[in-house]
Design a protein around this motif. Structure first.
Motif, PDB file in Angstrom:
ATOM      1  N   CYS A   1       0.856  -1.179   0.000  1.00 30.08           N
ATOM      2  CA  CYS A   1       0.000   0.000   0.000  1.00 30.08           C
ATOM      3  C   CYS A   1       0.890   1.225   0.000  1.00 30.08           C
ATOM      4  CB  CYS A   1      -0.924   0.000   1.230  1.00 30.08           C
ATOM      5  SG  CYS A   1      -1.841   1.553   1.364  1.00 30.08           S
TER       6      CYS A   1
ATOM      7  N   CYS B   1      -5.268  -3.644   2.175  1.00 25.82           N
ATOM      8  CA  CYS B   1      -4.387  -3.066   3.191  1.00 25.82           C
ATOM      9  C   CYS B   1      -5.111  -3.155   4.529  1.00 25.82           C
ATOM     10  CB  CYS B   1      -4.061  -1.609   2.857  1.00 25.82           C
ATOM     11  SG  CYS B   1      -3.141  -0.777   4.171  1.00 25.82           S
TER      12      CYS B   1
ATOM     13  N   LYS C   1      -4.525  -1.573   7.136  1.00 25.97           N
ATOM     14  CA  LYS C   1      -4.620  -0.315   7.865  1.00 25.97           C
ATOM     15  C   LYS C   1      -5.720   0.603   7.311  1.00 25.97           C
ATOM     16  CE  LYS C   1      -1.352   2.863   9.973  1.00 25.97           C
ATOM     17  NZ  LYS C   1      -0.037   3.470   9.795  1.00 25.97           N
ATOM     18  N   CYS C   2      -5.632   0.828   5.940  1.00 24.67           N
ATOM     19  CA  CYS C   2      -6.586   1.791   5.377  1.00 24.67           C
ATOM     20  C   CYS C   2      -7.689   1.138   4.543  1.00 24.67           C
ATOM     21  CB  CYS C   2      -5.857   2.854   4.577  1.00 24.67           C
ATOM     22  SG  CYS C   2      -5.196   2.201   3.027  1.00 24.67           S
TER      23      CYS C   2
ATOM     24  N   CYS D   1       0.283   3.704   3.111  1.00 24.39           N
ATOM     25  CA  CYS D   1       0.718   3.273   4.440  1.00 24.39           C
ATOM     26  C   CYS D   1       2.094   2.604   4.430  1.00 24.39           C
ATOM     27  CB  CYS D   1      -0.294   2.315   5.050  1.00 24.39           C
ATOM     28  SG  CYS D   1      -1.984   2.852   4.839  1.00 24.39           S
TER      29      CYS D   1
HETATM   30 ZN   LIG Z   1      -2.982   1.378   3.425  1.00 24.89          ZN
END
Ligand SMILES: [Zn+2]
Length: 443
Positions: free
Chosen positions: A343, A361, A363-364, A346
């Motif tokens: 990603c 991803c 995280k996002c 991130c």
């Molecule tokens: Zn991400």
């Protein structure tokens, strides 16, 4: 016993007879991948002028007969050719003997077809080298000074001062070569067998090897030395481009091809891979002692290479294979690997969501559907890789000779290319160079 020593004894005799030598004795190495060769597959050529050829021929035949160890499998051959010029058939024969297997039957046929004066003992295999030596044409050459022991010392351990050999190399390199292995701290000039050679020094000129010999100190009284003009260090046997139909056992030469299998590491650390040459797959083996194994391991399918060496006969456990003596990478393939995408926002590796489900991803939450092509840097370069010096053969062209070619060397009969030491047995570093101020050239 040793072809070069026999030649040294013959030259001693010829000098006493006042027979004129026309050139330096030549020591020609032929195909080193022949199984029934003598150790170095060498032959010696002497060119002389004499008013009494028959007497000289008879005497040389006596020398060969008395110095040959027939009981232990020696098969010496001797060929005389008396003429100003040489038929091209000799050159052709010689060229083939550099890379092919030539039967003794062929050699005997050549002798009878050309009505050549010859002599052999044992099975006559030695005739191949003898005809080849006469027909050999130098396109490059080196020299080797071979220093011989006194008969009483044959078979005994050789003691040579390591420091003197190191010094010799540092003073004369690259005019001499392959004499000392700095990496392994090993003297390379002394053989280990029972033969009469005490040491051999290789170099580019007669002067350099003679000078070098004055620096080496031996711990015994030596008999004398002779300098040979040679094809050693010229990679002569690998010049020949092999075609796929040539790949019979024991032939030498080079192949151009594309790596078509991932290298594997076998027992003993040897590395094996295959190349594709004109639609045929050829297995190549790189052996541990060459230390090119580390390079070969990094090859990938698609790399274009030139490999040179000899074809090993297939055995029960192994297929026919090219034993690699030299590896040149001409073009490196890009090493592309498919990886999970990262990603960009991130800077994190995305997680696979399962078979054909794409990546996400953690995280996002960004999603991507396919893997990424990642180019992995290659650890090897497109260049020539040679075995380490300790794995060199007589004919191996050392790295500092890669672009070097010695065209012609004028024969200087007055220079001490041949020397029998005096009976008071002075050490070699006191020998007879007084009239030749060659040392100055190296100051
Ligand atoms: Zn991400």
């Amino acid at each position: 016993m040793c072809t070069t020593f026999l030649s040294y004894e013959i030259v001693k005799f010829l000098k006493k007879q006042k027979v004129e030598l026309v050139d330096y004795p030549s020591l020609i190495r032929f195909n080193p991948n022949i199984p029934w060769k003598t150790r170095g597959n060498g032959a010696v050529r002497l060119i002389v002028k004499t008013n009494n050829p028959q007497k000289i021929k008879n005497k040389i035949m006596e020398f060969v007969a008395s110095y040959s160890d027939i009981k232990n499998g020696a098969n010496p051959g001797l060929v005389f050719y008396q003429n100003e010029s040489l038929p091209t058939s000799f050159h052709k024969f010689s060229k083939l003997a550099l890379w092919k297997l030539i039967s003794r039957k062929k050699a005997k046929q050549f002798v009878s077809e050309n009505k050549i004066d010859s002599f052999y003992l044992g099975n006559g295999q030695g005739l191949v080298g003898a005809i080849g030596a006469i027909g050999y044409k130098f396109s490059d050459h080196t020299f080797e000074l071979l220093c011989y022991r006194k008969k009483s010392q044959f078979g005994k351990k050789r003691i040579v001062s390591k420091d003197s050999v190191k010094k010799m190399q540092s003073v004369t390199f690259p005019e001499t070569f392959s004499n000392y292995d700095n990496e392994n701290d090993r003297v390379l000039i002394t053989p280990h067998g029972p033969d009469p050679v005490f040491y051999g020094i290789r170099g580019e000129t007669v002067k350099s090897v003679v000078l070098a010999s004055t620096i080496v100190s031996a711990n015994e009284k030596l008999d004398g030395y002779m300098v040979f003009k040679s094809n050693q260090g010229t990679a002569d046997h690998l010049k020949n481009k092999l075609e796929v139909d040539d790949l019979k056992p024991y032939v030498s030469g080079f192949l151009l091809g594309e790596v078509c299998s991932k290298p594997t590491i076998g027992q003993g650390g040897h590395v094996f891979f295959s190349i594709q040459v004109k639609g045929r797959k050829i297995r190549c083996g790189v052996y541990k002692p060459t230390k090119i194994t580390k390079i070969a391991q990094c090859l990938i399918p698609g790399d274009r290479i030139r490999v040179a060496g000899g074809i090993r006969k297939a055995s029960k456990n192994y297929s026919r294979i090219l034993n690699v003596e030299l590896l040149e990478i001409t073009q490196l393939e890009k090493n592309i690997s498919l990886v999970n995408p990262t990603c960009k926002k991130c800077n994190k590796k995305m997680k696979s969501k399962g078979n054909r489900q794409g990546f996400e991803c953690n995280k996002c939450g960004k999603k991507l559907f396919s893997k990424l092509n990642l180019q992995i840097p290659r650890k090897i370069q497109a260049k020539l890789y040679l075995p380490v010096i300790s794995a060199h053969r007589h004919l191996t062209r050392p790295s500092q000779r890669i672009k070097k070619r010695n065209k012609s060397t004028l024969f200087e009969p007055s220079f001490p290319w041949f020397n029998v030491f005096k009976a008071d047995g002075k050490f070699l570093n006191n020998n007879t160079l007084d009239n030749h101020s060659i040392i100055l050239e190296y100051d």
